[in-house]
Enzyme design. Sequence first.
Site, PDB file in Angstrom:
ATOM      1  N   GLU A 279      11.647  35.254  35.181  1.00  0.00           N
ATOM      2  CA  GLU A 279      11.702  36.714  35.261  1.00  0.00           C
ATOM      3  C   GLU A 279      12.932  37.211  34.500  1.00  0.00           C
ATOM      4  O   GLU A 279      14.069  36.836  34.820  1.00  0.00           O
ATOM      5  CB  GLU A 279      11.758  37.170  36.728  1.00  0.00           C
ATOM      6  CG  GLU A 279      11.397  38.623  36.869  1.00  0.00           C
ATOM      7  CD  GLU A 279      11.508  39.111  38.317  1.00  0.00           C
ATOM      8  OE1 GLU A 279      11.512  40.328  38.514  1.00  0.00           O
ATOM      9  OE2 GLU A 279      11.617  38.269  39.234  1.00  0.00           O
ATOM     10  N   LEU A 280      12.716  38.023  33.505  1.00  0.00           N
ATOM     11  CA  LEU A 280      13.772  38.445  32.581  1.00  0.00           C
ATOM     12  C   LEU A 280      14.964  39.068  33.309  1.00  0.00           C
ATOM     13  O   LEU A 280      14.801  40.008  34.083  1.00  0.00           O
ATOM     14  CB  LEU A 280      13.177  39.463  31.597  1.00  0.00           C
ATOM     15  CG  LEU A 280      14.057  39.845  30.419  1.00  0.00           C
ATOM     16  CD1 LEU A 280      14.214  38.678  29.473  1.00  0.00           C
ATOM     17  CD2 LEU A 280      13.468  41.042  29.697  1.00  0.00           C
TER      18      LEU A 280
ATOM     19  N   GLU B 149      33.136  40.552  28.761  1.00  0.00           N
ATOM     20  CA  GLU B 149      32.229  39.417  28.500  1.00  0.00           C
ATOM     21  C   GLU B 149      33.021  38.214  27.996  1.00  0.00           C
ATOM     22  O   GLU B 149      32.792  37.073  28.415  1.00  0.00           O
ATOM     23  CB  GLU B 149      31.166  39.806  27.463  1.00  0.00           C
ATOM     24  CG  GLU B 149      30.192  40.864  27.942  1.00  0.00           C
ATOM     25  CD  GLU B 149      29.075  41.120  26.927  1.00  0.00           C
ATOM     26  OE1 GLU B 149      28.592  40.154  26.306  1.00  0.00           O
ATOM     27  OE2 GLU B 149      28.684  42.286  26.752  1.00  0.00           O
TER      28      GLU B 149
ATOM     29  N   MET C  40      18.439  37.150  21.413  1.00  0.00           N
ATOM     30  CA  MET C  40      17.589  38.334  21.565  1.00  0.00           C
ATOM     31  C   MET C  40      16.089  38.042  21.654  1.00  0.00           C
ATOM     32  O   MET C  40      15.280  38.962  21.527  1.00  0.00           O
ATOM     33  CB  MET C  40      17.846  39.315  20.410  1.00  0.00           C
ATOM     34  CG  MET C  40      19.273  39.862  20.360  1.00  0.00           C
ATOM     35  SD  MET C  40      19.852  40.598  21.900  1.00  0.00           S
ATOM     36  CE  MET C  40      18.838  42.066  21.932  1.00  0.00           C
TER      37      MET C  40
ATOM     38  N   ASN D 112      22.818  32.776  30.649  1.00  0.00           N
ATOM     39  CA  ASN D 112      22.788  33.968  29.796  1.00  0.00           C
ATOM     40  C   ASN D 112      23.890  34.929  30.214  1.00  0.00           C
ATOM     41  O   ASN D 112      24.305  34.936  31.377  1.00  0.00           O
ATOM     42  CB  ASN D 112      21.434  34.683  29.940  1.00  0.00           C
ATOM     43  CG  ASN D 112      21.335  35.941  29.080  1.00  0.00           C
ATOM     44  OD1 ASN D 112      21.747  35.945  27.928  1.00  0.00           O
ATOM     45  ND2 ASN D 112      20.805  37.016  29.651  1.00  0.00           N
TER      46      ASN D 112
ATOM     47  N   HIS E 120      24.337  39.030  30.219  1.00  0.00           N
ATOM     48  CA  HIS E 120      23.593  40.260  30.033  1.00  0.00           C
ATOM     49  C   HIS E 120      24.548  41.444  30.175  1.00  0.00           C
ATOM     50  O   HIS E 120      25.338  41.496  31.126  1.00  0.00           O
ATOM     51  CB  HIS E 120      22.476  40.351  31.084  1.00  0.00           C
ATOM     52  CG  HIS E 120      21.678  41.614  30.947  1.00  0.00           C
ATOM     53  ND1 HIS E 120      20.754  41.792  29.958  1.00  0.00           N
ATOM     54  CD2 HIS E 120      21.704  42.763  31.654  1.00  0.00           C
ATOM     55  CE1 HIS E 120      20.226  43.002  30.065  1.00  0.00           C
ATOM     56  NE2 HIS E 120      20.787  43.609  31.087  1.00  0.00           N
TER      57      HIS E 120
HETATM   58  N1  NHR Z   1      14.108  34.583  28.704  1.00  0.00           N
HETATM   59  C1  NHR Z   1      13.763  34.471  29.981  1.00  0.00           C
HETATM   60  N2  NHR Z   1      12.621  33.845  30.252  1.00  0.00           N
HETATM   61  N3  NHR Z   1      14.498  34.977  30.999  1.00  0.00           N
HETATM   62  C2  NHR Z   1      15.635  35.638  30.724  1.00  0.00           C
HETATM   63  O1  NHR Z   1      16.347  36.108  31.729  1.00  0.00           O
HETATM   64  C3  NHR Z   1      16.060  35.795  29.386  1.00  0.00           C
HETATM   65  C4  NHR Z   1      15.255  35.250  28.386  1.00  0.00           C
HETATM   66  C5  NHR Z   1      15.595  35.383  27.032  1.00  0.00           C
HETATM   67  C6  NHR Z   1      16.715  36.097  26.681  1.00  0.00           C
HETATM   68  C7  NHR Z   1      18.634  37.547  27.245  1.00  0.00           C
HETATM   69  C8  NHR Z   1      18.245  39.001  27.577  1.00  0.00           C
HETATM   70  C9  NHR Z   1      19.465  39.897  27.763  1.00  0.00           C
HETATM   71  O2  NHR Z   1      20.519  39.414  28.176  1.00  0.00           O
HETATM   72  C10 NHR Z   1      17.526  36.682  27.659  1.00  0.00           C
HETATM   73  C11 NHR Z   1      17.210  36.509  29.018  1.00  0.00           C
HETATM   74  C12 NHR Z   1      15.949  39.755  24.654  1.00  0.00           C
HETATM   75  C13 NHR Z   1      15.102  40.711  25.178  1.00  0.00           C
HETATM   76  C14 NHR Z   1      13.964  41.292  24.375  1.00  0.00           C
HETATM   77  O3  NHR Z   1      13.272  42.197  24.811  1.00  0.00           O
HETATM   78  C15 NHR Z   1      15.304  41.110  26.497  1.00  0.00           C
HETATM   79  C16 NHR Z   1      16.333  40.543  27.238  1.00  0.00           C
HETATM   80  C17 NHR Z   1      17.166  39.578  26.694  1.00  0.00           C
HETATM   81  C18 NHR Z   1      16.972  39.186  25.402  1.00  0.00           C
HETATM   82  N4  NHR Z   1      13.698  40.759  23.147  1.00  0.00           N
HETATM   83  C19 NHR Z   1      12.612  41.160  22.256  1.00  0.00           C
HETATM   84  C20 NHR Z   1      11.486  40.125  22.292  1.00  0.00           C
HETATM   85  O4  NHR Z   1      10.338  40.540  22.044  1.00  0.00           O
HETATM   86  C21 NHR Z   1      13.080  41.234  20.830  1.00  0.00           C
HETATM   87  C22 NHR Z   1      14.150  42.228  20.613  1.00  0.00           C
HETATM   88  C23 NHR Z   1      14.821  42.085  19.256  1.00  0.00           C
HETATM   89  O5  NHR Z   1      14.493  41.149  18.490  1.00  0.00           O
HETATM   90  O6  NHR Z   1      15.700  42.884  18.976  1.00  0.00           O
HETATM   91  O7  NHR Z   1      11.747  38.926  22.501  1.00  0.00           O
HETATM   92  O8  NHR Z   1      19.355  41.116  27.565  1.00  0.00           O
HETATM   93  C1  GAR Z   2      26.685  41.010  23.915  1.00  0.00           C
HETATM   94  O1  GAR Z   2      27.119  42.244  24.417  1.00  0.00           O
HETATM   95  C2  GAR Z   2      25.641  40.423  24.854  1.00  0.00           C
HETATM   96  O2  GAR Z   2      25.916  40.657  26.206  1.00  0.00           O
HETATM   97  C3  GAR Z   2      24.418  41.149  24.434  1.00  0.00           C
HETATM   98  O3  GAR Z   2      24.507  41.281  23.038  1.00  0.00           O
HETATM   99  C4  GAR Z   2      25.872  41.207  22.629  1.00  0.00           C
HETATM  100  C5  GAR Z   2      26.008  40.048  21.702  1.00  0.00           C
HETATM  101  O4  GAR Z   2      27.275  40.027  21.117  1.00  0.00           O
HETATM  102  N1  GAR Z   2      23.240  40.444  24.799  1.00  0.00           N
HETATM  103  C6  GAR Z   2      22.062  41.012  24.871  1.00  0.00           C
HETATM  104  O5  GAR Z   2      21.901  42.217  24.740  1.00  0.00           O
HETATM  105  C7  GAR Z   2      20.928  40.082  25.114  1.00  0.00           C
HETATM  106  N2  GAR Z   2      19.717  40.785  25.078  1.00  0.00           N
HETATM  107  P1  GAR Z   2      27.829  38.723  20.431  1.00  0.00           P
HETATM  108  O6  GAR Z   2      26.746  38.207  19.499  1.00  0.00           O
HETATM  109  O7  GAR Z   2      29.023  39.208  19.656  1.00  0.00           O
HETATM  110  O8  GAR Z   2      28.180  37.736  21.501  1.00  0.00           O
END
Ligand code: NHR
Ligand code: GAR
Length: 207
Positions: free
Chosen positions: A143-144, A174, A90, A107, A109
């Site tokens: 890019e996220l 998943e 996360m 990853n 998603h």
């Molecule tokens: N990093 C990059 N550079 N690119 C991606 O595509 C990434 C990544 C890091 C994580 C997973 C992603 C998802 O599958 C992932 C993809 C966290 C956030 C977020 O906003 C968004 C997308 C994903 C993971 N995180 C907050 C932050 O400030 C914290 C949120 C929390 O702690 O609950 O890092 O969705």
């Molecule tokens: C999964 O649904 C995954 O796709 C999602 O969180 C869950 C994690 O479950 N990922 C994100 O939202 C990343 N931002 P898990 O810890 O049981 O695998």
Amino acid sequence: MKNIVILISGRGSNMEAIIRAAAAEQWPARIAAVISHRADAAGLAIATHAGIPVAVVEHQHYPDRVSFDRALAEQIDVFQPDLVVLAGFMRILSAGFVEHYRGSLLNIHPSLLPSFPGLSTHRRAIDAGVHFHGATVHFVTQELDHGPIVAQAVVPVLRDDTEKTLAARVLTEEHRIYPAAVRGIIEGRIRLVDDRVRHDELFESRS
Ligand code: NHR
Ligand code: GAR
């Protein structure tokens, strides 16, 4: 044997699905370590129980993202990974980290990308009124949630769905596509060529 390092934040059910598949299907790979940025991640106990080394790099001990990412990469590299797998991880990763693992950072998603990048995907899918939702395995780029797509699974959105029921339906998928995608990459059947994903064989109904 190739080395896989899995990064988690919480429950770790995708991690567990990968650990199980690797053992049951005798992949030419070991899960070298599971690493979390939270000491209380439930998945750490599951990994330990499976005999896998675990490590914790707590983000709140670092003054900024870049120094956390450096410490995280240093810990990951102890295990000489061929593939780094984000499984419910996360924390957004900085450019330097993503560049360091270019082509070997994966990853999952919980949406059909490019729809609904970012967080709260199930809530947003319900609110948007889409009839289909799902999950996407992709290589991580700066890019996220926009990297090259490896695999997707589709589920219907039902009339009475809540965030919870929809998330559960997506999660089942998943657990099917993530191990299959990781295995394909480990075995070299799925590769990144010029920033595009190439599947050597029929995989997930696409060639
Ligand atoms: N990093 C990059 N550079 N690119 C991606 O595509 C990434 C990544 C890091 C994580 C997973 C992603 C998802 O599958 C992932 C993809 C966290 C956030 C977020 O906003 C968004 C997308 C994903 C993971 N995180 C907050 C932050 O400030 C914290 C949120 C929390 O702690 O609950 O890092 O969705
Ligand atoms: C999964 O649904 C995954 O796709 C999602 O969180 C869950 C994690 O479950 N990922 C994100 O939202 C990343 N931002 P898990 O810890 O049981 O695998």
